[in-house]
Enzyme design. Structure first.
Site, PDB file in Angstrom:
ATOM      1  N   ASP A  59       0.789  -1.237   0.000  1.00  0.00           N
ATOM      2  CA  ASP A  59       0.000   0.000   0.000  1.00  0.00           C
ATOM      3  C   ASP A  59       0.828   1.299   0.000  1.00  0.00           C
ATOM      4  O   ASP A  59       0.504   2.241   0.733  1.00  0.00           O
ATOM      5  CB  ASP A  59      -0.934   0.017   1.203  1.00  0.00           C
ATOM      6  CG  ASP A  59      -1.968  -1.089   1.180  1.00  0.00           C
ATOM      7  OD1 ASP A  59      -1.957  -1.898   0.232  1.00  0.00           O
ATOM      8  OD2 ASP A  59      -2.778  -1.176   2.127  1.00  0.00           O
ATOM      9  N   CYS A 106      -1.932  -2.424   7.812  1.00  0.00           N
ATOM     10  CA  CYS A 106      -1.905  -3.399   6.716  1.00  0.00           C
ATOM     11  C   CYS A 106      -0.621  -4.218   6.658  1.00  0.00           C
ATOM     12  O   CYS A 106      -0.657  -5.395   6.294  1.00  0.00           O
ATOM     13  CB  CYS A 106      -2.149  -2.682   5.387  1.00  0.00           C
ATOM     14  SG  CYS A 106      -3.817  -1.981   5.272  1.00  0.00           S
ATOM     15  N   LYS A 146      -7.249  -4.657  -3.116  1.00  0.00           N
ATOM     16  CA  LYS A 146      -8.102  -5.154  -2.035  1.00  0.00           C
ATOM     17  C   LYS A 146      -9.133  -4.101  -1.655  1.00  0.00           C
ATOM     18  O   LYS A 146      -8.878  -2.910  -1.723  1.00  0.00           O
ATOM     19  CB  LYS A 146      -7.267  -5.560  -0.823  1.00  0.00           C
ATOM     20  CG  LYS A 146      -6.252  -4.547  -0.338  1.00  0.00           C
ATOM     21  CD  LYS A 146      -5.241  -5.194   0.604  1.00  0.00           C
ATOM     22  CE  LYS A 146      -4.159  -4.222   1.040  1.00  0.00           C
ATOM     23  NZ  LYS A 146      -4.593  -3.304   2.069  1.00  0.00           N
TER      24      LYS A 146
END
Length: 201
Positions: free
Chosen positions: A20, A153, A105
């Site tokens: 990310d 994450c 996602k």
């Protein structure tokens, strides 16, 4: 094998998982900027180059949310709106070296943080992303995980990686925490170590 950090090595059975590194997290103008998130990009790029030179895989994850999702504070969640599909904030940072597949996602409004799983908001059940199948197809046994954010994450990706049996290394100089609550960064480190990950400062 090619050494890149103390006890961290890449080879054809290793994957670098870059979590990310998107504008909303890694750019000071992003909706959920992680403090110093932009400062880890050069380190990650060096790791990408080392991984490729050693024949390792490189995989990227990317939040890819609809405009309305229980993930967002405005819809009952805890986070400001971020990484909305096709927005500037959702794009991988322009300075990031992207050389591998991207696992998106949250595209259907599901919750969850790990690169390996998302959670159906209706049933509460975890569902796999494409990441596990991709790694299995490459014969990957070892992961090096970097990116944003360390205590969200990155942590959840590492915990899933250990649950799935991957030898997993985390490089703290290539990740930063969001610290929604004070001390989240250390709690994340403790959880990853307890799960069996090798965490390097």
């Amino acid at each position: 094998m090619t050494a890149t950090a103390p006890d961290v090595r890449f080879d054809e059975h290793t994957a670098l998982v870059v979590v990310d590194v998107q504008n909303d997290f890694a750019d000071p103008g992003g909706n959920l900027y992680v403090d110093e998130g932009d400062q880890i990009i050069s380190t990650i790029n060096r790791l990408v180059a080392a991984a490729r030179e050693a024949g390792a895989a490189v995989v990227y994850t990317q939040d890819w949310h609809p405009e309305t999702t229980p993930h967002f504070e405005k819809d009952g969640g805890i986070w400001p709106v971020h990484c909305v599909t096709d927005s500037w904030g959702a794009q991988l940072h322009r300075d990031l070296e992207v050389d591998g597949p991207i696992i998106r996602k949250g595209a259907r409004g599901e919750d969850g943080y790990s690169g390996f799983t998302t959670r159906d908001v209706g049933t509460g059940e975890d569902q796999p992303t494409e990441l596990q199948a991709l790694l299995q197809a490459r014969g990957i046994s070892d992961l090096v995980v970097v990116g944003l954010a360390q205590d969200v994450c990155v942590k959840e990706t590492v915990l899933d990686a250990r649950r799935l049996g991957y030898a997993t290394t985390v490089l703290l100089d290539a990740t930063r925490p969001v610290n929604l609550e004070a001390g989240d960064d250390q709690r994340a480190v403790d959880a990853m170590i307890q799960a069996g990950a090798d965490v390097h400062s």
